[in-house]
Motif scaffolding. Structure first.
Motif, PDB file in Angstrom:
ATOM      1  N   ALA A  23       0.841  -1.203   0.000  1.00  0.00           N
ATOM      2  CA  ALA A  23       0.000   0.000   0.000  1.00  0.00           C
ATOM      3  C   ALA A  23       0.873   1.250   0.000  1.00  0.00           C
ATOM      4  O   ALA A  23       1.924   1.294   0.623  1.00  0.00           O
ATOM      5  CB  ALA A  23      -0.906  -0.009   1.234  1.00  0.00           C
ATOM      6  N   GLN A  24       0.399   2.274  -0.710  1.00  0.00           N
ATOM      7  CA  GLN A  24       1.116   3.544  -0.703  1.00  0.00           C
ATOM      8  C   GLN A  24       0.990   4.216   0.651  1.00  0.00           C
ATOM      9  O   GLN A  24       1.907   4.842   1.140  1.00  0.00           O
ATOM     10  CB  GLN A  24       0.565   4.472  -1.804  1.00  0.00           C
ATOM     11  CG  GLN A  24       1.227   5.842  -1.808  1.00  0.00           C
ATOM     12  CD  GLN A  24       0.826   6.674  -3.009  1.00  0.00           C
ATOM     13  OE1 GLN A  24       0.666   6.149  -4.102  1.00  0.00           O
ATOM     14  NE2 GLN A  24       0.655   7.970  -2.809  1.00  0.00           N
ATOM     15  N   ARG A  25      -0.178   4.108   1.245  1.00  0.00           N
ATOM     16  CA  ARG A  25      -0.499   4.722   2.532  1.00  0.00           C
ATOM     17  C   ARG A  25      -0.397   6.240   2.447  1.00  0.00           C
ATOM     18  O   ARG A  25      -0.013   6.808   1.436  1.00  0.00           O
ATOM     19  CB  ARG A  25       0.423   4.183   3.645  1.00  0.00           C
ATOM     20  CG  ARG A  25       0.211   2.694   3.891  1.00  0.00           C
ATOM     21  CD  ARG A  25       1.177   2.159   4.909  1.00  0.00           C
ATOM     22  NE  ARG A  25       2.540   2.167   4.431  1.00  0.00           N
ATOM     23  CZ  ARG A  25       3.563   1.672   5.112  1.00  0.00           C
ATOM     24  NH1 ARG A  25       3.364   1.147   6.305  1.00  0.00           N
ATOM     25  NH2 ARG A  25       4.772   1.702   4.601  1.00  0.00           N
ATOM     26  N   ASN A  26      -0.762   6.901   3.504  1.00  0.00           N
ATOM     27  CA  ASN A  26      -0.705   8.367   3.513  1.00  0.00           C
ATOM     28  C   ASN A  26       0.744   8.805   3.691  1.00  0.00           C
ATOM     29  O   ASN A  26       1.390   8.475   4.682  1.00  0.00           O
ATOM     30  CB  ASN A  26      -1.570   8.915   4.661  1.00  0.00           C
ATOM     31  CG  ASN A  26      -1.770  10.416   4.546  1.00  0.00           C
ATOM     32  OD1 ASN A  26      -0.935  11.121   3.981  1.00  0.00           O
ATOM     33  ND2 ASN A  26      -2.874  10.896   5.083  1.00  0.00           N
ATOM     34  N   LEU A  27       1.246   9.557   2.722  1.00  0.00           N
ATOM     35  CA  LEU A  27       2.646   9.961   2.766  1.00  0.00           C
ATOM     36  C   LEU A  27       2.892  11.150   3.687  1.00  0.00           C
ATOM     37  O   LEU A  27       4.035  11.485   3.979  1.00  0.00           O
ATOM     38  CB  LEU A  27       3.124  10.296   1.348  1.00  0.00           C
ATOM     39  CG  LEU A  27       3.084   9.138   0.344  1.00  0.00           C
ATOM     40  CD1 LEU A  27       3.446   9.641  -1.046  1.00  0.00           C
ATOM     41  CD2 LEU A  27       3.999   8.012   0.767  1.00  0.00           C
ATOM     42  N   ASN A  28       1.808  11.816   4.120  1.00  0.00           N
ATOM     43  CA  ASN A  28       1.927  12.969   5.028  1.00  0.00           C
ATOM     44  C   ASN A  28       2.891  14.023   4.480  1.00  0.00           C
ATOM     45  O   ASN A  28       3.809  14.474   5.159  1.00  0.00           O
ATOM     46  CB  ASN A  28       2.397  12.511   6.413  1.00  0.00           C
ATOM     47  CG  ASN A  28       1.400  11.576   7.082  1.00  0.00           C
ATOM     48  OD1 ASN A  28       0.193  11.834   7.044  1.00  0.00           O
ATOM     49  ND2 ASN A  28       1.892  10.497   7.669  1.00  0.00           N
ATOM     50  N   GLU A  30       1.765  16.968   2.814  1.00  0.00           N
ATOM     51  CA  GLU A  30       1.059  18.204   2.482  1.00  0.00           C
ATOM     52  C   GLU A  30       1.977  19.412   2.678  1.00  0.00           C
ATOM     53  O   GLU A  30       2.667  19.543   3.698  1.00  0.00           O
ATOM     54  CB  GLU A  30      -0.188  18.355   3.354  1.00  0.00           C
ATOM     55  CG  GLU A  30      -1.040  19.551   2.976  1.00  0.00           C
ATOM     56  CD  GLU A  30      -2.367  19.559   3.709  1.00  0.00           C
ATOM     57  OE1 GLU A  30      -3.095  20.551   3.581  1.00  0.00           O
ATOM     58  OE2 GLU A  30      -2.677  18.563   4.405  1.00  0.00           O
ATOM     59  N   ASP A  31       2.021  20.290   1.664  1.00  0.00           N
ATOM     60  CA  ASP A  31       2.883  21.487   1.668  1.00  0.00           C
ATOM     61  C   ASP A  31       4.361  21.141   1.751  1.00  0.00           C
ATOM     62  O   ASP A  31       5.168  21.948   2.210  1.00  0.00           O
ATOM     63  CB  ASP A  31       2.513  22.430   2.823  1.00  0.00           C
ATOM     64  CG  ASP A  31       1.120  23.008   2.670  1.00  0.00           C
ATOM     65  OD1 ASP A  31       0.710  23.246   1.516  1.00  0.00           O
ATOM     66  OD2 ASP A  31       0.442  23.205   3.689  1.00  0.00           O
ATOM     67  N   ARG A  32       4.730  19.951   1.282  1.00  0.00           N
ATOM     68  CA  ARG A  32       6.132  19.551   1.278  1.00  0.00           C
ATOM     69  C   ARG A  32       6.636  19.392  -0.158  1.00  0.00           C
ATOM     70  O   ARG A  32       5.871  19.185  -1.093  1.00  0.00           O
ATOM     71  CB  ARG A  32       6.342  18.230   2.035  1.00  0.00           C
ATOM     72  CG  ARG A  32       5.984  18.285   3.522  1.00  0.00           C
ATOM     73  CD  ARG A  32       6.870  19.262   4.295  1.00  0.00           C
ATOM     74  NE  ARG A  32       8.283  18.941   4.219  1.00  0.00           N
ATOM     75  CZ  ARG A  32       8.893  18.074   5.044  1.00  0.00           C
ATOM     76  NH1 ARG A  32       8.215  17.437   5.967  1.00  0.00           N
ATOM     77  NH2 ARG A  32      10.199  17.872   4.940  1.00  0.00           N
ATOM     78  N   LEU A  33       7.950  19.429  -0.302  1.00  0.00           N
ATOM     79  CA  LEU A  33       8.607  19.359  -1.602  1.00  0.00           C
ATOM     80  C   LEU A  33       9.536  18.151  -1.635  1.00  0.00           C
ATOM     81  O   LEU A  33      10.313  17.934  -0.704  1.00  0.00           O
ATOM     82  CB  LEU A  33       9.402  20.634  -1.856  1.00  0.00           C
ATOM     83  CG  LEU A  33      10.015  20.812  -3.244  1.00  0.00           C
ATOM     84  CD1 LEU A  33       8.930  21.100  -4.263  1.00  0.00           C
ATOM     85  CD2 LEU A  33      11.036  21.948  -3.226  1.00  0.00           C
ATOM     86  N   LEU A  34       9.430  17.365  -2.695  1.00  0.00           N
ATOM     87  CA  LEU A  34      10.345  16.254  -2.926  1.00  0.00           C
ATOM     88  C   LEU A  34      11.283  16.604  -4.083  1.00  0.00           C
ATOM     89  O   LEU A  34      10.850  17.148  -5.093  1.00  0.00           O
ATOM     90  CB  LEU A  34       9.578  14.989  -3.306  1.00  0.00           C
ATOM     91  CG  LEU A  34       8.954  14.135  -2.206  1.00  0.00           C
ATOM     92  CD1 LEU A  34       8.118  13.037  -2.844  1.00  0.00           C
ATOM     93  CD2 LEU A  34      10.022  13.521  -1.314  1.00  0.00           C
ATOM     94  N   ILE A  35      12.554  16.283  -3.935  1.00  0.00           N
ATOM     95  CA  ILE A  35      13.504  16.393  -5.038  1.00  0.00           C
ATOM     96  C   ILE A  35      13.562  15.028  -5.706  1.00  0.00           C
ATOM     97  O   ILE A  35      13.789  14.014  -5.052  1.00  0.00           O
ATOM     98  CB  ILE A  35      14.897  16.803  -4.519  1.00  0.00           C
ATOM     99  CG1 ILE A  35      14.823  18.177  -3.834  1.00  0.00           C
ATOM    100  CG2 ILE A  35      15.903  16.831  -5.659  1.00  0.00           C
ATOM    101  CD1 ILE A  35      16.091  18.565  -3.123  1.00  0.00           C
ATOM    102  N   PHE A  58       0.307  19.750  -2.742  1.00  0.00           N
ATOM    103  CA  PHE A  58      -0.636  20.757  -2.269  1.00  0.00           C
ATOM    104  C   PHE A  58      -1.500  20.207  -1.138  1.00  0.00           C
ATOM    105  O   PHE A  58      -1.962  20.953  -0.274  1.00  0.00           O
ATOM    106  CB  PHE A  58      -1.529  21.232  -3.416  1.00  0.00           C
ATOM    107  CG  PHE A  58      -0.779  21.994  -4.469  1.00  0.00           C
ATOM    108  CD1 PHE A  58      -0.549  23.358  -4.341  1.00  0.00           C
ATOM    109  CD2 PHE A  58      -0.274  21.349  -5.591  1.00  0.00           C
ATOM    110  CE1 PHE A  58       0.149  24.068  -5.304  1.00  0.00           C
ATOM    111  CE2 PHE A  58       0.427  22.047  -6.569  1.00  0.00           C
ATOM    112  CZ  PHE A  58       0.629  23.412  -6.420  1.00  0.00           C
ATOM    113  N   SER A  59      -1.731  18.899  -1.161  1.00  0.00           N
ATOM    114  CA  SER A  59      -2.485  18.211  -0.116  1.00  0.00           C
ATOM    115  C   SER A  59      -2.086  16.745  -0.163  1.00  0.00           C
ATOM    116  O   SER A  59      -1.252  16.343  -0.982  1.00  0.00           O
ATOM    117  CB  SER A  59      -3.999  18.367  -0.347  1.00  0.00           C
ATOM    118  OG  SER A  59      -4.406  17.639  -1.482  1.00  0.00           O
TER     119      SER A  59
END
Length: 221
Positions: A23-28, A30-35, A58-59
């Motif tokens: 499962a992907q599950r909730n990655l938590n 929101e308002d975060r940036l991945l490189i 964004f969410s």
């Protein structure tokens, strides 16, 4: 293409199977940036491509991802292989992602631009096969597709994004003859990837995407 030992594609399919089984599950995020980086771009058959980008959440249900890839030819580094010389390539890709508990759906739009010198080949002009010693080729691809994937953290700030997808692409090429071959009856060497460079104008083809990306979550924030 790849022989002996473990094919990179076999390894890739193994990773995809392993991650799609979870499962992907909730990655938590929101308002975060991945490189993001695309390690498989290094294995492109025509030239080594360095490709990376960012993904902003964004969410928990919606994110946007943008990428840019270039090869060494853009910086004047010899980057051709086989019949291709002075190979310059850059590509861009943008993607909207819609996340659920178990996976995500993505809508992507991408563009690829190539400019290079091709040697010892031919192209068709009004159904006439013309062999050349050298020709300059400008080649562009515009495409879009639908992707299905999963993202999962494999450490505190390292994420693996595995995906498959389908779509269509429009390809356009312009062949400018530089040096005509003095011999026009040459035994043809067949390479599947060469056909795309053997006529002027546009064509439209479907495509299948299979791949992985690595995401890095900056600490803090």
């Amino acid at each position: 293409m790849f022989c002996k030992k473990t094919s990179p594609f076999v390894f890739l399919f193994g990773l995809l199977f392993a991650f799609f089984a979870q499962a992907q599950r909730n990655l938590n995020l929101e308002d975060r940036l991945l490189i993001k980086v695309s390690p498989l771009a290094l294995l492109e058959p025509e030239t080594i491509v360095i490709q990376g980008g960012i993904e902003y959440f964004f969410s928990s249900k919606f994110s946007i991802q943008t990428e840019l890839g270039v090869n060494g030819g853009i910086f004047g580094i010899p980057s051709g292989r086989g019949k291709n010389e002075d190979f310059n390539l850059w590509k861009s890709k943008s993607e909207l992602k819609f996340h659920t508990k178990n996976h995500y759906w993505g809508l992507e739009l991408f563009f690829v631009n190539k400019a290079f010198i091709r040697t010892d080949d031919y192209f068709f002009d009004s159904n006439t096969k013309i062999w050349y010693n050298k020709a300059h080729i400008d080649f562009q691809v515009l495409g879009s597709g639908l992707k299905f994937g999963k993202q999962q953290f494999i450490s505190q700030n390292l994420l693996l994004d595995s995906f498959i997808g389908v779509g269509f692409r429009s390809r356009n090429r312009e062949i400018n003859l530089l040096e005509l071959s003095p011999v026009q009856e040459v035994e043809e060497e067949y390479f599947l990837s060469s056909d795309r460079y053997r006529f002027n104008g546009k064509d439209y083809i479907p495509h299948i995407t299979i791949g992985i990306k690595v995401g890095v979550l900056p600490l803090g924030g």
